[in-house]
Design a protein around this motif. Structure first.
Motif, short mmCIF file in Angstrom:
data_model
loop_
_atom_site.label_atom_id
_atom_site.label_comp_id
_atom_site.label_asym_id
_atom_site.label_seq_id
_atom_site.Cartn_x
_atom_site.Cartn_y
_atom_site.Cartn_z
N LYS A 40 0.65 -1.16 -0.17
CA LYS A 40 -0.10 0.15 -0.37
C LYS A 40 0.91 1.30 0.03
O LYS A 40 0.36 2.19 -0.73
CB LYS A 40 -0.95 -0.19 1.42
N HIS A 41 2.19 1.21 0.85
CA HIS A 41 3.00 2.16 0.72
C HIS A 41 4.08 2.15 -1.00
O HIS A 41 5.10 3.28 -0.57
CB HIS A 41 3.76 2.06 1.82
N GLY A 42 3.57 1.85 -0.98
CA GLY A 42 4.74 1.54 -2.82
C GLY A 42 6.04 0.62 -2.57
O GLY A 42 6.91 0.83 -3.45
N ARG A 43 5.89 -0.35 -0.94
CA ARG A 43 7.06 -0.58 -1.54
C ARG A 43 7.33 -2.85 -1.95
O ARG A 43 6.08 -2.77 -1.28
CB ARG A 43 7.67 -0.91 0.41
N MET A 44 7.99 -2.85 -2.43
CA MET A 44 7.95 -4.31 -3.41
C MET A 44 8.26 -4.86 -2.69
O MET A 44 9.64 -5.20 -2.23
CB MET A 44 8.19 -4.49 -5.21
N PRO A 45 7.84 -7.38 -2.42
CA PRO A 45 8.86 -7.52 -1.32
C PRO A 45 9.19 -8.43 -2.38
O PRO A 45 10.33 -9.22 -2.06
CB PRO A 45 7.07 -8.24 -1.19
N ILE A 46 9.43 -7.98 -3.44
CA ILE A 46 10.37 -8.80 -4.51
C ILE A 46 10.86 -7.88 -5.40
O ILE A 46 10.82 -6.73 -5.70
CB ILE A 46 9.24 -9.74 -5.84
N PHE A 47 12.44 -8.77 -5.94
CA PHE A 47 12.76 -7.32 -7.50
C PHE A 47 12.87 -8.19 -8.36
O PHE A 47 12.74 -9.46 -8.74
CB PHE A 47 13.89 -6.87 -7.09
N GLU A 48 11.53 -7.24 -9.30
CA GLU A 48 11.33 -7.22 -10.63
C GLU A 48 10.86 -6.06 -11.50
O GLU A 48 10.56 -5.22 -11.45
CB GLU A 48 9.95 -8.22 -11.23
N PRO A 49 11.90 -6.09 -12.58
CA PRO A 49 12.40 -4.65 -13.54
C PRO A 49 11.07 -4.46 -14.01
O PRO A 49 10.65 -5.06 -14.11
CB PRO A 49 13.42 -5.27 -14.83
N GLY A 50 10.59 -3.56 -13.01
CA GLY A 50 9.76 -2.24 -14.12
C GLY A 50 8.06 -2.85 -12.81
O GLY A 50 7.53 -1.82 -13.09
N LEU A 51 8.37 -3.87 -12.02
CA LEU A 51 6.86 -4.25 -11.53
C LEU A 51 6.64 -3.04 -10.19
O LEU A 51 5.24 -2.12 -10.36
CB LEU A 51 7.43 -5.42 -10.54
N GLU A 52 7.74 -2.01 -9.28
CA GLU A 52 7.60 -0.97 -8.77
C GLU A 52 6.94 -0.25 -9.53
O GLU A 52 5.41 0.62 -9.14
CB GLU A 52 8.79 -0.24 -8.33
N LYS A 53 7.66 0.70 -10.58
CA LYS A 53 5.96 1.23 -11.53
C LYS A 53 5.03 1.33 -11.88
O LYS A 53 3.89 1.75 -11.81
CB LYS A 53 7.11 1.27 -12.85
N LEU A 54 5.25 0.31 -12.34
CA LEU A 54 2.93 -0.57 -12.97
C LEU A 54 2.92 -0.83 -11.42
O LEU A 54 1.35 -0.48 -12.18
CB LEU A 54 4.01 -1.84 -13.20
#
Length: 460
Positions: A40-54
């Protein structure tokens, strides 16, 4: 359409973000409060290119929400995707379906109106039948259909794979359910992505069959690489010649230290268990799984042989810890077995990985994590490239060698040419390049110096 996805792990999160980007209204549900709060705060639990922005773009647009409570999210959904983990079950290697059935039970309690429940988790053939039974027990009067919709996402390229897939496999035994699923994926029809409709059991088995075949290609070229070393051939030339045959194709014909990750190891094992239960053993897949496990440890012995004398107390730098580039996933990474073999032989290990070091600390607590490749190489007696991150493809070899105590480069991904490495003063060994003295075969252990032979015994 209104879509609910149960599970905010790798598959669930990528699917939720992509479906929302198609314009659907998506709620992604996960029981992990910390994970939901972070998302909900925009922090991703994994690293995947482009995922955070999407994720952030679609959350800001109101098309993507993250919640803990499954009930309200299911009650309003047209389609509910089950995207929970199915790890290997401790003890027997079967896929652990407890999370799938628990999700089905909760979904059943909240159904209102006709709903399609789609299993996106990787599950053994016949699981959909049991999911249907669980749902019917929880909701005797509900109107629903269960379909299989396996994912074919590559870590590091998952968003591209989802939006431009080779195929969309839908296993449905109901025309109404197939129509709903076709509407879910309608935005992809513009890309002419083929929808492959089949029975539910066929779809479940298709996922396992695909992964087992890719694992077989990897293992085949790895064994062929050992033969190339023994006979003085170059596996890269052989693979290129093979791959030009369009019946074979060039993908997954890159020799290396073996496959890892969250899919191939557990999926080949689960397929084998299913085959054994039905008394139809898959001997080829059995060999693939066995050979791949042995190969990872063999790569550690290869590095030990390159060290030569006085192995104990030597220092080895490892570049790349994750099982592949563009991910932070350490599950079944070849690096883990390699480092453990080195440590068992008394070798000290330093390492650098662009994304995986935090996760790696859990698996490799004794490894010194460095800030970059050159820091990892400081005072090393040898350096091994284990994961082919782009960052490692254009290293300053002279600077790298200057930082090391001895210039030895063991290239387990064939990133560099022998000419370039030797021009920088490195003793160079790669995979499948006609150098029997550094073969991964245990049969060559007798040719090493006595001190290295003792270290090999410790690493076995």
């Amino acid at each position: 359409m209104r879509i609910t996805i149960v599970g905010a792990g790798y598959v669930g999160l990528v699917s939720a973000a992509c479906f929302a980007d198609f314009g659907h209204d998506v709620i992604c549900v996960d029981k992990d409060e910390a994970r939901v709060t972070a998302l909900k705060h925009g922090r991703m639990p994994i690293f995947e290119p482009g995922l955070e922005k999407l994720v952030m773009r679609n959350a800001s647009a109101g098309r993507l929400q993250f919640e803990q409570e499954i009930g309200p999210a299911v009650a309003t959904a047209d389609v509910v995707f089950i995207a929970v983990g199915t790890p290997s079950r401790r003890g027997d290697g079967h896929a652990d379906l407890s999370h799938v059935y628990a999700a089905a039970r909760e979904i059943g309690r909240s159904l209102t109106g006709y709903t399609v429940i789609a299993t996106k988790s990787t599950v053994p053939v016949g699981t959909g039948d049991e999911v249907e039974v669980v749902l019917r027990e929880a909701a005797p009067n509900a109107r629903f259909d269960v379909v299989s919709n396996p994912e074919f996402l590559r870590e590091g390229a998952a968003i591209s794979d989802f939006k431009r897939p080779d195929r969309i496999v839908i296993g449905a035994d109901s025309g109404a359910a197939l129509a709903v699923m076709q509407e879910v994926y309608r935005p992809l029809f513009l890309n002419r992505s083929p929808v492959v409709a089949m029975g539910r059991r066929c779809a479940e088995l298709t996922k396992y069959a695909a992964n087992a075949f890719l694992a077989t290609k990897i293992t085949f070229i790895n064994e062929l690489a050992d033969l190339c070393e023994a006979v003085g051939a170059d596996v890269q030339n052989v693979a290129h010649g093979m791959g030009l045959d369009n019946r074979i194709g060039s993908k997954f014909l890159h020799a290396g230290p073996g496959y890892g990750g969250s899919c191939f190891p557990k999926d080949t094992l689960a397929l084998l268990k299913t085959a054994q239960d039905h008394e139809t053993p898959l001997r080829v897949v059995e060999a693939v799984a066995s050979v791949n496990e042995a190969r990872k440890r063999a790569m550690g012995r290869r590095i030990i042989r390159a060290l030569g004398r006085d192995v104990r107390g030597s220092r080895v730098a490892i570049l790349g810890l994750t099982f592949k580039p563009n991910t932070d996933d350490m599950r079944d990474s070849p690096a883990v077995a390699i480092v453990q073999a080195l440590e068992d032989a008394g070798v000290r290990v330093s390492a650098y990985d662009p994304e995986g070091m935090e996760a790696a600390r859990t698996y490799l607590p004794n490894v010194t994590m460095a800030g970059n490749a050159y820091e990892a190489a400081a005072d090393a007696d040898a350096l091994a490239i284990v994961t082919e991150w782009d960052l490692f493809r254009a290293l300053d070899l002279e600077r790298l060698g200057a930082a090391m105590r001895h210039r030895r480069l063991i290239d387990l991904r064939n990133v560099y040419s022998r000419a370039a490495a030797e021009a920088a003063g490195f003793a160079y060994s790669a995979i499948g390049t006609g150098s029997p003295a550094v073969s991964a075969s245990a049969g060559h252990a007798a040719n090493v110096e006595p001190s290295a032979g003792r270290a090999l015994a410790a690493a076995e």
